[in-house]
Design a protein around this motif. Sequence first.
Motif, PDB file in Angstrom:
ATOM      1  N   PRO A  45     -33.430   2.750 -15.429  1.00 55.99           N
ATOM      2  CA  PRO A  45     -34.739   3.083 -16.017  1.00 55.99           C
ATOM      3  C   PRO A  45     -35.233   2.054 -17.027  1.00 55.99           C
ATOM      4  CG  PRO A  45     -33.027   4.449 -16.994  1.00 55.99           C
ATOM      5  CD  PRO A  45     -32.374   3.680 -15.878  1.00 55.99           C
ATOM      6  N   TYR A  46     -34.433   1.050 -17.319  1.00 57.15           N
ATOM      7  CA  TYR A  46     -34.824   0.025 -18.293  1.00 57.15           C
ATOM      8  C   TYR A  46     -35.301  -1.269 -17.626  1.00 57.15           C
ATOM      9  CZ  TYR A  46     -32.964   2.886 -22.068  1.00 57.15           C
ATOM     10  OH  TYR A  46     -32.752   3.913 -22.971  1.00 57.15           O
ATOM     11  N   ARG A  47     -35.473  -1.252 -16.312  1.00 60.37           N
ATOM     12  CA  ARG A  47     -35.950  -2.427 -15.578  1.00 60.37           C
ATOM     13  C   ARG A  47     -37.415  -2.253 -15.214  1.00 60.37           C
ATOM     14  NH1 ARG A  47     -34.454  -3.228 -10.806  1.00 60.37           N
ATOM     15  NH2 ARG A  47     -34.027  -5.447 -10.682  1.00 60.37           N
ATOM     16  N   LEU A  48     -38.197  -3.294 -15.422  1.00 57.62           N
ATOM     17  CA  LEU A  48     -39.588  -3.323 -14.972  1.00 57.62           C
ATOM     18  C   LEU A  48     -39.737  -4.520 -14.044  1.00 57.62           C
ATOM     19  CD1 LEU A  48     -42.422  -2.043 -15.185  1.00 57.62           C
ATOM     20  CD2 LEU A  48     -42.922  -3.719 -16.977  1.00 57.62           C
ATOM     21  N   VAL A  49     -40.013  -4.255 -12.775  1.00 55.20           N
ATOM     22  CA  VAL A  49     -40.141  -5.308 -11.771  1.00 55.20           C
ATOM     23  C   VAL A  49     -41.611  -5.691 -11.648  1.00 55.20           C
ATOM     24  CG1 VAL A  49     -39.703  -5.965  -9.381  1.00 55.20           C
ATOM     25  CG2 VAL A  49     -38.142  -4.391 -10.551  1.00 55.20           C
ATOM     26  N   LEU A  50     -41.886  -7.001 -11.778  1.00 56.03           N
ATOM     27  CA  LEU A  50     -43.251  -7.524 -11.753  1.00 56.03           C
ATOM     28  C   LEU A  50     -43.370  -8.621 -10.708  1.00 56.03           C
ATOM     29  CD1 LEU A  50     -43.423  -7.947 -15.610  1.00 56.03           C
ATOM     30  CD2 LEU A  50     -44.794  -6.280 -14.357  1.00 56.03           C
ATOM     31  N   PRO A  51     -44.580  -8.880 -10.206  1.00 58.31           N
ATOM     32  CA  PRO A  51     -44.772 -10.046  -9.329  1.00 58.31           C
ATOM     33  C   PRO A  51     -44.374 -11.322 -10.062  1.00 58.31           C
ATOM     34  CG  PRO A  51     -46.680  -8.588  -9.256  1.00 58.31           C
ATOM     35  CD  PRO A  51     -45.818  -8.097 -10.368  1.00 58.31           C
ATOM     36  N   ALA A  52     -43.852 -12.285  -9.313  1.00 52.95           N
ATOM     37  CA  ALA A  52     -43.342 -13.520  -9.923  1.00 52.95           C
ATOM     38  C   ALA A  52     -44.419 -14.269 -10.698  1.00 52.95           C
ATOM     39  CB  ALA A  52     -42.747 -14.423  -8.845  1.00 52.95           C
ATOM     40  N   ASP A  53     -45.686 -14.122 -10.315  1.00 53.52           N
ATOM     41  CA  ASP A  53     -46.738 -14.851 -11.020  1.00 53.52           C
ATOM     42  C   ASP A  53     -47.048 -14.271 -12.400  1.00 53.52           C
ATOM     43  OD1 ASP A  53     -48.072 -12.527 -10.361  1.00 53.52           O
ATOM     44  OD2 ASP A  53     -49.518 -13.485  -9.003  1.00 53.52           O
ATOM     45  N   ARG A  54     -46.344 -13.184 -12.772  1.00 54.82           N
ATOM     46  CA  ARG A  54     -46.533 -12.593 -14.101  1.00 54.82           C
ATOM     47  C   ARG A  54     -45.341 -12.897 -15.021  1.00 54.82           C
ATOM     48  NH1 ARG A  54     -48.969  -6.680 -14.015  1.00 54.82           N
ATOM     49  NH2 ARG A  54     -50.014  -7.534 -15.849  1.00 54.82           N
ATOM     50  N   GLU A  55     -44.604 -13.929 -14.645  1.00 53.21           N
ATOM     51  CA  GLU A  55     -43.418 -14.272 -15.428  1.00 53.21           C
ATOM     52  C   GLU A  55     -43.765 -14.635 -16.869  1.00 53.21           C
ATOM     53  OE1 GLU A  55     -39.519 -17.246 -15.308  1.00 53.21           O
ATOM     54  OE2 GLU A  55     -41.041 -17.340 -13.726  1.00 53.21           O
ATOM     55  N   LEU A  56     -44.821 -15.403 -17.085  1.00 52.11           N
ATOM     56  CA  LEU A  56     -45.187 -15.784 -18.443  1.00 52.11           C
ATOM     57  C   LEU A  56     -45.538 -14.564 -19.286  1.00 52.11           C
ATOM     58  CD1 LEU A  56     -47.312 -19.037 -17.902  1.00 52.11           C
ATOM     59  CD2 LEU A  56     -44.958 -18.831 -18.748  1.00 52.11           C
ATOM     60  N   LEU A  57     -46.232 -13.596 -18.684  1.00 48.71           N
ATOM     61  CA  LEU A  57     -46.557 -12.371 -19.404  1.00 48.71           C
ATOM     62  C   LEU A  57     -45.290 -11.584 -19.731  1.00 48.71           C
ATOM     63  CD1 LEU A  57     -48.625 -10.409 -20.541  1.00 48.71           C
ATOM     64  CD2 LEU A  57     -48.874  -9.435 -18.247  1.00 48.71           C
ATOM     65  N   ALA A  58     -44.363 -11.561 -18.781  1.00 48.26           N
ATOM     66  CA  ALA A  58     -43.091 -10.876 -19.021  1.00 48.26           C
ATOM     67  C   ALA A  58     -42.321 -11.538 -20.166  1.00 48.26           C
ATOM     68  CB  ALA A  58     -42.244 -10.866 -17.750  1.00 48.26           C
TER      69      ALA A  58
END
Length: 301
Positions: A89-102
């Motif tokens: 529950p502590y993982r948030l999966v995002l599209p790779a193009d949002r790496e900088l935001l992550a």
Amino acid sequence: MWHMGDVLAGIHATWEFDTDSVLIRFERGIRTPKLLQSLRERRIPHAALSSVTVAPGKRDTVVLRAVPRPGADPVMEAAAGQLKEGCDPYRLVLPADRELLAEHCADELRAALGPSADEPADRFLVTAPEAPLHFKAYDGRAGFDGERVSFRWSWTGASSAKWKAGDQTFRVSELAGIEWRSPEALDGYLRLVPRTAADTATGAGSAPNPPTAADKDPAAVLFGLGYGPVHESLPFAAAVLESVRRTQSASIPSQPVLVGAGRRDPADIAERIHHLGELHQAGLVTDDEFSAKKAQLLAEL
């Protein structure tokens, strides 16, 4: 810098940032793991976190993960490292193009971590699932109303030892802890640890007594294929554990006891193999699963 109310939407979940916490809301879609659906939403105080990481994920994704402090979250404490990656529950999966935001969000969260981030928490800081809770186990039904845990045995699955003992009710104040063995293992179960049993096992100058096999222990219920699934039995175990820690005045172990540490009693191994054979004959375990698990149990002798 993110502001209160900012939201980061990912796959299966969204994170909403507040001044002192992160509110994680899980989607209800059919692709969302059932455990996350059952948790619905969770508020994670910054004080409950030890670190934040960003790493490449699968199939052009990036994973933002908050790492909880040991002892801060009853769900993770009860799981004791047995959760699959997709159910974390502590993982948030995002599209790779949002790496900088992550990376930006990770930096902001790291800056918000408290001075005790590297230390285990002395109490639960994340709210546990709320009672009443219940689930159907292989050998009975388990219920928890917030004060008592009840086991009601099934005539089709319960052992003669459990039938002889009768249905069981345990007050939270009588318990020292719980053991949750994932139903995704062939010998999964939920075991309640009564205070007297815990005191005996940890008595000064004496060796711990080997635990009673779960299929014969009236303080335990067995899991199986379709019985006691993770999304039902783990929130149940976490709620019981939180109530025990909150109400128990005596010293409580910081973690549920892990199953399989050290060598097991030969009689226990024989009973587990016998039960495994019954599952195999009933068609609930394949030939390969039976052979692999039997070999694993024999290796523990």
